[in-house]
Scaffold this motif. Structure first.
Motif, PDB file in Angstrom:
ATOM      1  N   CYS A 134       5.750  -3.521   3.007  1.00 50.84           N
ATOM      2  CA  CYS A 134       4.342  -3.171   3.142  1.00 50.84           C
ATOM      3  C   CYS A 134       3.901  -3.480   4.567  1.00 50.84           C
ATOM      4  O   CYS A 134       4.330  -4.477   5.147  1.00 50.84           O
ATOM      5  CB  CYS A 134       3.495  -3.963   2.143  1.00 50.84           C
ATOM      6  SG  CYS A 134       3.815  -3.523   0.409  1.00 50.84           S
ATOM      7  N   GLY A 157       1.115  -1.914  -9.701  1.00 52.48           N
ATOM      8  CA  GLY A 157       2.334  -1.862  -8.913  1.00 52.48           C
ATOM      9  C   GLY A 157       3.532  -2.564  -9.523  1.00 52.48           C
ATOM     10  O   GLY A 157       4.594  -2.617  -8.905  1.00 52.48           O
ATOM     11  N   THR A 179       4.699   5.567  -4.040  1.00 52.00           N
ATOM     12  CA  THR A 179       5.278   4.305  -4.493  1.00 52.00           C
ATOM     13  C   THR A 179       6.261   4.497  -5.649  1.00 52.00           C
ATOM     14  O   THR A 179       7.235   3.751  -5.759  1.00 52.00           O
ATOM     15  CB  THR A 179       4.160   3.345  -4.901  1.00 52.00           C
ATOM     16  OG1 THR A 179       3.272   3.995  -5.825  1.00 52.00           O
ATOM     17  CG2 THR A 179       3.366   2.891  -3.687  1.00 52.00           C
TER      18      THR A 179
END
Length: 449
Positions: A178, A367, A392
């Protein structure tokens, strides 16, 4: 989840167990959820929507570490609607080390335990090898019918030699990187996720970009949060870390561990770290302050970033493939202690929470990458607007397919914690690498006996 899940851990989610280091190492499909997750047949039995009994009012207590995301994703509220009379009450501890220490005390005394307890993947071998008598065998509640719903590696890691199933898998931790697009722009670095993935295809490339960032960074902003997170993500790329397949401790001689150590030391010595202890209050505050530009990022960290950076962070973050190849960091289980007050109701809850539908929803909202085979296809096309519309589902799905099947032993988490503590001495006190490594070795011996 947390490593924190942590949180991360930890996450990633960290701890100080009393378990002995020796013991038969379990082969954990950290994410040999690779082919296994993506090709396993069928989604298995579906959870039953059975409440605690007609008209019964029951409060099912859940005790977790870090950010599992169930409350935030609205899953508890939905479960309560589906099960009139059932209330779910969650408590949580941010630091997994503190959580594990408290859990060991309560398990030893037999009191103060919740109906559902979270178990970090680095602890599951200690549970199956040394604490099986303190947790319910979920086969007694019908868990055997769910076996095909999970990858063999994920399922077997929570199964004892004699076949007891001591937990149902929540998520896994395929790894990515990230990063803050806005901070990269200010430092004159490229911001495209594909271009970055090419430039930092190796860890040396990642450090080189870090040195460029250091030289042109905004005030009070470092390249990464801590060298401990760098070490964790690098060792997550390895099949063998602290134990070999025969169950022998090999961390002192394993070249993969020393490579991760040396790389982390170099990052500290090059001034690339913000020197923040993960899961600490200053670390949490740093997300909003922009104190670091990159964060080694297992899938469950996405939800943690959202929680700490808040609405102001939306669109500033992005996700790219990890330097050095795929890996796994974290992933957890939900277990029912023998001393739980509402065992049947606890099992019904964890069966529902770990079903494919709920795991898919949790990834979309928080997530947490699914460990359920039936949920993988559901999230393949997921994009996250908070992270600049990063794909993602594809990024973490590809990482899950390529990650190694890791070997775990009873003291895995303890060893990792001691090494991370020693690395903190290097980055915060300037301790020499050799001295810090010796301190790590002494810490492991003291903690494991």
């Amino acid at each position: 989840m947390p490593t924190a899940r942590a949180a991360a851990t930890t996450g990633i989610r960290a701890g100080t167990p009393t378990a002995l280091a020796r013991g038969v190492a379990l082969r954990l499909g950290a994410v040999a959820l690779a082919g296994a997750l993506l090709t396993a047949c069928g989604s298995g039995a579906q959870p039953e929507d059975a409440a605690a009994g007609a008209g019964a009012k029951v409060t099912v207590t859940v005790d977790l570490f870090g950010s599992f995301g169930y409350k935030e994703a609205g899953l508890y509220a939905e479960y309560e609607k589906l099960h009139p009379g059932v209330t779910v009450k969650q408590t949580d501890t941010e630091d997994e080390q503190d959580y594990w220490k408290s859990l060991q005390t309560r398990l030893a005394g037999g009191g103060g335990l919740a109906d559902v307890q979270g178990i970090e993947v680095g602890r599951i071998a200690a549970v199956t090898q040394q604490q099986a008598d303190r947790f319910e065998d979920l086969n007694a509640y019908g868990a055997g019918a769910l076996r095909s719903s999970f990858a063999d590696a994920k399922w077997s890691a929570a199964t004892t030699k004699d076949g007891k199933v001591l937990g149902l898998g929540t998520d896994v931790g395929p790894e990515a990187m990230c990063y803050r697009r806005d901070l990269f722009e200010k430092a004159g670095l490229p911001t495209g996720r594909e271009e970055l993935a090419a430039q930092w295809s190796t860890w040396e490339g990642y450090l080189e970009l870090g040195r460029r960032y250091r030289d042109h960074a905004p005030d009070k902003s470092a390249w990464l949060d801590s060298v401990g997170s760098l070490y964790a993500v690098m060792t997550g790329q390895e099949k063998e870390r602290y134990y070999d397949a025969a169950g022998a401790l090999v961390y002192e001689t394993n070249p993969a561990v020393r490579t991760a150590w040396n790389t982390s030391v170099r990052a500290a010595q090059d001034g690339l770290s913000a020197k923040l202890d993960q899961w600490s209050a200053p670390w949490n505050q740093a997300f909003a302050a922009g104190s670091f530009a990159t964060l080694p990022c297992p899938a469950w960290m996405l939800g943690y970033i959202k929680g700490q950076a808040g609405d102001a962070g939306a669109g500033k973050w992005d996700v790219a493939a990890l330097p050095g190849g795929a890996g796994n960091w974290g992933g957890s289980y939900l277990a029912v202690p023998r001393a739980a007050k509402h065992k049947k109701e606890a099992y019904a809850l964890i069966q529902w929470l770990t079903a494919p539908e709920q795991q898919a929803r949790l990834f979309e909202k928080q997530g947490s990458f699914p460990s359920s085979t039936g949920a993988i296809a559901k999230v393949a096309d997921v994009k996250d607007s908070y992270f600049s519309d990063a794909p993602t589902g594809r990024i973490f799905g590809d990482a899950a397919k390529a990650a190694p099947v890791q070997v775990l032993g009873a003291a895995d988490k303890t060893i990792a914690d001691q090494i991370t503590n020693a690395l903190s001495e290097v980055e915060r006190k300037g301790t020499a690498s050799d001295k810090a490594w010796e301190n790590a070795r002494k810490g492991v011996r003291n903690a494991t006996g």
